[in-house]
Design an enzyme around this catalytic site. Structure first.
Site, PDB file in Angstrom:
ATOM      1  CE  LYS A 195      -2.916   0.571   3.593  1.00  0.00           C
ATOM      2  NZ  LYS A 195      -2.710   1.874   4.267  1.00  0.00           N
ATOM      3  NE  ARG A 217       6.182   6.577   0.821  1.00  0.00           N
ATOM      4  CZ  ARG A 217       5.301   6.373   1.809  1.00  0.00           C
ATOM      5  NH1 ARG A 217       4.208   5.671   1.597  1.00  0.00           N
ATOM      6  NH2 ARG A 217       5.527   6.871   3.019  1.00  0.00           N
ATOM      7  N   GLY A 253      -5.137   7.717   5.575  1.00  0.00           N
ATOM      8  CA  GLY A 253      -4.272   8.687   6.235  1.00  0.00           C
ATOM      9  C   GLY A 253      -3.021   8.982   5.423  1.00  0.00           C
ATOM     10  NE  ARG A 294      -5.606   7.990  11.236  1.00  0.00           N
ATOM     11  CZ  ARG A 294      -4.896   7.174  10.460  1.00  0.00           C
ATOM     12  NH1 ARG A 294      -5.440   6.643   9.383  1.00  0.00           N
ATOM     13  NH2 ARG A 294      -3.652   6.896  10.757  1.00  0.00           N
ATOM     14  CB  SER A 347       5.240   9.760  11.776  1.00  0.00           C
ATOM     15  OG  SER A 347       4.403   9.925  10.648  1.00  0.00           O
ATOM     16  CG  ASP A 379       0.695  -0.011   9.416  1.00  0.00           C
ATOM     17  OD1 ASP A 379       0.312   0.821  10.255  1.00  0.00           O
ATOM     18  OD2 ASP A 379       1.079   0.305   8.267  1.00  0.00           O
ATOM     19  CE  LYS A 404      -0.163   4.056  13.126  1.00  0.00           C
ATOM     20  NZ  LYS A 404       0.558   4.805  12.089  1.00  0.00           N
ATOM     21  NE  ARG A 422      -4.982  -0.327  13.246  1.00  0.00           N
ATOM     22  CZ  ARG A 422      -4.341  -0.175  12.093  1.00  0.00           C
ATOM     23  NH1 ARG A 422      -3.013  -0.098  12.080  1.00  0.00           N
ATOM     24  NH2 ARG A 422      -5.012  -0.118  10.959  1.00  0.00           N
ATOM     25  NE  ARG A 481      -2.466  -2.051   8.352  1.00  0.00           N
ATOM     26  CZ  ARG A 481      -2.156  -2.337   7.085  1.00  0.00           C
ATOM     27  NH1 ARG A 481      -2.263  -3.578   6.645  1.00  0.00           N
ATOM     28  NH2 ARG A 481      -1.741  -1.390   6.262  1.00  0.00           N
TER      29      ARG A 481
HETATM   30  C1  S3P Z   1       2.640   4.809   6.333  1.00  0.00           C
HETATM   31  C2  S3P Z   1       3.214   5.141   7.529  1.00  0.00           C
HETATM   32  C3  S3P Z   1       2.718   4.685   8.843  1.00  0.00           C
HETATM   33  C4  S3P Z   1       1.743   3.525   8.687  1.00  0.00           C
HETATM   34  C5  S3P Z   1       0.756   3.744   7.587  1.00  0.00           C
HETATM   35  C6  S3P Z   1       1.462   3.922   6.256  1.00  0.00           C
HETATM   36  C7  S3P Z   1       3.215   5.329   5.084  1.00  0.00           C
HETATM   37  O1  S3P Z   1       2.023   5.744   9.478  1.00  0.00           O
HETATM   38  O2  S3P Z   1       1.060   3.282   9.901  1.00  0.00           O
HETATM   39  O3  S3P Z   1      -0.141   2.648   7.483  1.00  0.00           O
HETATM   40  O4  S3P Z   1       2.875   4.816   3.988  1.00  0.00           O
HETATM   41  O5  S3P Z   1       4.046   6.249   5.154  1.00  0.00           O
HETATM   42  P1  S3P Z   1       2.778   6.789  10.449  1.00  0.00           P
HETATM   43  O6  S3P Z   1       3.746   7.564   9.656  1.00  0.00           O
HETATM   44  O7  S3P Z   1       1.674   7.670  10.983  1.00  0.00           O
HETATM   45  O8  S3P Z   1       3.409   5.954  11.509  1.00  0.00           O
END
Ligand code: S3P
Length: 437
Positions: free
Chosen positions: A21, A26, A94, A122, A167, A320, A347, A351, A392
């Site tokens: 994903k 990206r 997100g 969020r 993050s 995740d 999240k 969770r 999830r």
């Molecule tokens: C992600 C980063 C993570 C992850 C999300 C995907 C990404 O989030 O939990 O499912 O693709 O950059 P955080 O950056 O908030 O930890």
């Protein structure tokens, strides 16, 4: 949608879970702002990554999609996106919202971003505030939540910024804004987080510097004003989706699965380290590189697991996967303790709270803490749990069904399609007794 899992499943065979994903998002974002064509193979056709794809189509990017996950993106260059004229609805995603906020802050037009009920609750100030320091003007709704109104700006300036939490979404959002900013943008991350943005930028010919600062921290720098060149990208199978099967095969005697083409970027393999520390039998075969991303086939055989204290350094590298790691802990002898994972509370659902609630409802033993959980190896009776609309959580409780003496019913499973379309069918083919209503 309701999943029902009946006892007695054993998992065997070879599986290929859908595309990663994070990398899929990206590929569309960077392909769209590159010069020339980007061809993508193995794109995740889940609702989250399709929300990103649709957003870029609305901004004038021609993206042709074949049913097998092949994309052909006609890149428009860094300055070629067009005003979509409507709010961009990013559904449950997100990643779409946080990364797009950075990218859109540098456009000459203004944009509105919104999402579903979960996404609209969020926190977005974690990107809006540092982007504000770069000169962006972003209006959030009450207390930093979406919908967002991003006023376009041609005047972003690079900053030096230390992430307050580990993050990848914040890091990536600021790096994307940095492509449009004057001077350099340097992000310090306190601990390693997934580095797909950095790897893919380099694959498209954009220079990104990474330097270690200490044993765990590093600084990542981009300079504005460059350009990206279209390329071919292959998306590995998502280790976060493969994780459900790693745990499923680890906890049912007689199981053995081969999971093909899984992305094993070291910033994503926390799940493998944690399961191995618990005694799991996981091996990598046929290790290779797909462009800048390492890939392997992962063989998983049943093994008796034992409880552990999870190394806090591994938390961002498995962020995740904790819902299903908690299920592995239920199958283990003794107690498993997680600390330093407060991020799990923001999240797609909280969770920590939602997993504690479901484990207790199924007859297991778990205790939530502010920043983690302790889980005792338990026998599960079965029952009815609610995923709270979190993909999830739904899939983790499906795996828990393998441990229960009676049926497990999971309500509110529609959002499984955000990251793992076909989960129930693939699980049934592998030997799980799962039905969907
Ligand atoms: C992600 C980063 C993570 C992850 C999300 C995907 C990404 O989030 O939990 O499912 O693709 O950059 P955080 O950056 O908030 O930890």
């Amino acid at each position: 949608m309701l999943f029902t899992i009946n006892p007695g499943g054993v998992l065997t065979g070879t599986l290929r879970v859908p595309g990663d994903k994070s990398i899929s998002h990206r590929s569309v974002m960077l392909g769209s702002i590159a010069e020339g064509v980007t061809e993508v193979e193995g794109f995740l056709q889940g609702e989250d990554s399709l929300a990103t794809l649709q957003a870029f189509q609305r901004m004038g990017v021609q993206i042709d999609r074949e049913s097998n996950g092949k994309l052909r993106i006609q890149g428009r260059g860094l300055r070629g996106l067009q005003d979509p004229g409507v709010a961009l609805d990013l559904g449950n995603s997100g990643t779409s919202m946080r990364l797009l906020t950075g990218l859109l802050a540098g456009q000459s037009f203004s944009s509105r971003l919104t999402g579903d009920e979960s996404l609209n609750s969020r926190p977005m100030n974690r990107v809006a505030l540092p982007l504000g320091e770069m000169g962006a003007s972003i209006e959030t709704s009450g207390n930093g939540r979406p919908p967002l109104l991003i006023h376009g700006s041609n005047g972003l300036r690079g900053i030096e910024y230390t992430l307050p939490v580990a993050s990848a979404q914040i890091k990536s959002s600021l790096l994307l804004a940095g492509l449009y900013a004057s001077g350099h943008t340097t992000i310090t991350e306190p601990a390693p987080t997934r580095d797909h943005t950095e790897r893919m930028l380099r694959s498209l010919g954009y220079e990104v510097e990474t330097e270690a600062q200490s044993a765990t921290a590093s600084r990542i720098t981009v300079r504005g004003g460059g350009s990206l060149t279209g390329t071919k990208l292959s998306v590995p199978a998502d280790i976060s989706s493969a994780a459900f099967f790693m745990v499923a095969a680890s906890i049912v005697p007689g199981s053995e699965l081969l999971l093909r083409d899984v992305g094993v970027n070291p910033t994503r393999t926390g799940i493998v380290h944690i399961l191995r520390a618990m005694g799991a039998d996981l091996s990598f075969e046929n290790e290779r590189l797909w462009g800048a991303e390492p890939v392997a086939d992962i063989r998983v055989r049943y093994a008796q697991l034992r409880g552990i204290e999870i190394d806090e350094q591994l938390v961002p590298l498995a962020i995740d996967e904790f819902p299903v790691i908690f299920i592995a802990a239920l199958a283990a002898e003794g107690e498993t303790i997680l600390r330093g994972a407060r991020e799990l509370r923001v999240k797609e659902s909280d969770r920590i709270a939602v997993m504690e609630e479901g484990i207790l409802l199924l007859g297991g033993k778990a205790e939530a803490t502010d920043d983690g959980m302790s889980i005792h190896g338990s026998t599960l009776t079965g029952g009815r749990v609610d995923s709270h609309g979190d993909h999830r959580i739904a899939m983790a409780f499906a795996v828990a069904g393998l441990l229960a003496s009676g049926p497990v019913h999971i309500a509110d499973c529609d959002n499984v399609a955000t990251s793992f379309p076909g989960f129930a069918e693939l699980s049934a083919n592998a030997g799980m007794n799962i039905t969907v209503q």
